[in-house]
Design an enzyme around this catalytic site. Structure first.
Site, PDB file in Angstrom:
ATOM      1  N   HIS A  33      -0.328  -0.293  13.002  1.00  0.00           N
ATOM      2  CA  HIS A  33      -0.051  -1.797  12.547  1.00  0.00           C
ATOM      3  C   HIS A  33       1.436  -1.869  11.815  1.00  0.00           C
ATOM      4  O   HIS A  33       2.101  -1.040  11.627  1.00  0.00           O
ATOM      5  CB  HIS A  33      -1.369  -2.481  11.667  1.00  0.00           C
ATOM      6  N   ASP A  89      -4.411 -12.179   4.956  1.00  0.00           N
ATOM      7  CA  ASP A  89      -5.584 -12.707   5.627  1.00  0.00           C
ATOM      8  C   ASP A  89      -6.769 -11.615   5.628  1.00  0.00           C
ATOM      9  O   ASP A  89      -7.843 -11.912   5.875  1.00  0.00           O
ATOM     10  CB  ASP A  89      -5.327 -13.030   7.332  1.00  0.00           C
ATOM     11  N   HIS A  90      -6.537 -10.664   5.069  1.00  0.00           N
ATOM     12  CA  HIS A  90      -7.661  -9.537   5.011  1.00  0.00           C
ATOM     13  C   HIS A  90      -8.012  -9.303   3.408  1.00  0.00           C
ATOM     14  O   HIS A  90      -8.720  -8.161   3.101  1.00  0.00           O
ATOM     15  CB  HIS A  90      -7.101  -8.371   5.641  1.00  0.00           C
ATOM     16  N   HIS A  97     -10.934 -11.449  15.080  1.00  0.00           N
ATOM     17  CA  HIS A  97      -9.410 -11.639  14.953  1.00  0.00           C
ATOM     18  C   HIS A  97      -8.847 -12.412  15.969  1.00  0.00           C
ATOM     19  O   HIS A  97      -7.874 -11.893  16.415  1.00  0.00           O
ATOM     20  CB  HIS A  97      -9.014 -10.273  14.592  1.00  0.00           C
ATOM     21  N   ASP A 130      -6.431  -4.517  11.951  1.00  0.00           N
ATOM     22  CA  ASP A 130      -5.465  -4.786  12.858  1.00  0.00           C
ATOM     23  C   ASP A 130      -4.650  -3.569  13.520  1.00  0.00           C
ATOM     24  O   ASP A 130      -4.296  -2.617  12.672  1.00  0.00           O
ATOM     25  CB  ASP A 130      -4.335  -5.582  12.155  1.00  0.00           C
ATOM     26  N   HIS A 145      -2.501  -7.096   4.369  1.00  0.00           N
ATOM     27  CA  HIS A 145      -1.944  -8.362   4.552  1.00  0.00           C
ATOM     28  C   HIS A 145      -3.227  -9.213   3.907  1.00  0.00           C
ATOM     29  O   HIS A 145      -4.172  -9.253   3.998  1.00  0.00           O
ATOM     30  CB  HIS A 145      -2.014  -8.501   6.254  1.00  0.00           C
ATOM     31  N   HIS A 182      -6.490  -3.063   5.525  1.00  0.00           N
ATOM     32  CA  HIS A 182      -4.962  -3.211   5.000  1.00  0.00           C
ATOM     33  C   HIS A 182      -4.595  -4.389   4.252  1.00  0.00           C
ATOM     34  O   HIS A 182      -5.518  -5.175   4.047  1.00  0.00           O
ATOM     35  CB  HIS A 182      -4.141  -3.344   6.430  1.00  0.00           C
TER      36      HIS A 182
END
Length: 310
Positions: free
Chosen positions: A140, A67-68, A269, A211, A65, A63
């Site tokens: 998510h 942090d990914h 995570h 997530d 976001h 996805h």
């Protein structure tokens, strides 16, 4: 096949852990690796690993976001400077192409290899003679996907002694038999694959989830997986917080692994609130009470993906 974690923290990096990234090393199969997510600092983690960017074949983003994802532009650029000249496939949700192209265009980055960006909303994403990759949407705050990597069944072992009795030594004839072709031995005997090959080896399944809250699509993605990688952002005492922020607890990850019949569960995570080892052990213990074959994902540790019975 091996799992190699390069980031296990949620949201932001900490002194102890980097943000999300995971390599699936394909050893005998391809001598390459696939990357799942690419949080900020991933290329620094690769420098500390046995991995080489020139051997990177595909990247799967769960996805969008940060942090990914935020490590992706730098990694793509560095690959060009580290001998990466083979094509690279990049899979992820709609919007991934815009993110990559904007970063590359504005920075005037020079990429010397072809990048094939495949935006998807689930389904079968990739298939060749060795692997198939399927994906499904999770639950998510933004569109997040899980990936199911399916290794196709492998040919059984050759009966070496029988082949030797017909004057056949390791070489091209071995390859023909493994490909399902009949051969004529030096002594004139015609041998078929069924005569000299044992039963096929069952292919392995690796499921890597983005997530997610607990949701129905997790179970078919993780069905009978040899390795399930599942987020465990919080202890279950914070289940309400996990639900609010569209995450899962360690207990919920274990419940999913048990229901799906997975063989091994890897928790990752982790919230930054779980800084110390005893806090991480709390996450592990919570999951182990439901699903004993659980491990905490550790960065820069090799986790072999074994077949059932190995």
């Amino acid at each position: 096949m091996e799992l190699y974690f390069m980031g296990t923290n949620a949201g932001v990096p900490s002194l102890e852990r980097n943000v999300t990234s995971l390599a699936l090393r394909l050893l005998d199969e391809r001598r390459s690796f696939w990357l799942f997510d690419c949080g900020e600092g991933t290329q620094h983690q690769i420098l500390r690993s046995p991995l080489k960017l020139s051997k990177l074949e595909s990247i799967f983003i769960t996805h969008l976001h940060g942090d990914h994802l935020f490590g992706l532009p730098g990694l793509l650029s560095s690959r060009a400077y580290q001998g990466g000249d083979t094509p690279l496939s990049l899979y992820g949700p709609p919007g991934l192409k815009k993110f990559v192209n904007t970063a590359m265009d504005l920075s005037e980055s020079r990429i010397s290899y072809k990048i094939d960006i495949v935006e998807h909303e689930g389904g079968c994403l990739f298939e060749d003679a060795t692997f198939r990759v399927e994906s499904a949407k999770l639950d998510h705050r933004i569109s997040s996907y899980g990936y199911r990597v399916i290794e196709k069944d492998l040919p059984g072992k050759l009966d070496i002694e029988l082949l030797k009795s017909h004057g056949i030594t390791p070489g091209p004839l071995y390859g023909k038999l493994k490909r399902g072709e009949s051969i004529v031995a030096p002594d004139g005997t015609t041998l078929t694959p069924s005569e000299v090959l044992g039963g096929p080896k069952k292919g392995r399944v690796v499921t890597i989830l983005g997530d997610t809250r607990p949701c129905p699509s997790v179970i078919p993605l993780a069905k009978d997986a040899d390795a399930l990688v599942h987020e465990a952002t919080f202890l279950h005492e914070l289940a309400d917080t996990a639900h609010t922020y569209h995450h899962s607890t360690a207990r919920q990850a274990a419940e999913a692994a048990k229901e799906a019949g997975a063989k091994n569960l890897y928790l990752t995570h982790f919230s930054s609130r779980y800084k110390y080892e005893d806090q991480l052990q709390g996450l592990l213990h919570e999951a182990e009470t439901i699903f004993p074959n659980t491990k905490l994902a550790r960065e820069h540790v090799v986790y072999p993906v074994l077949r059932s019975g190995e």
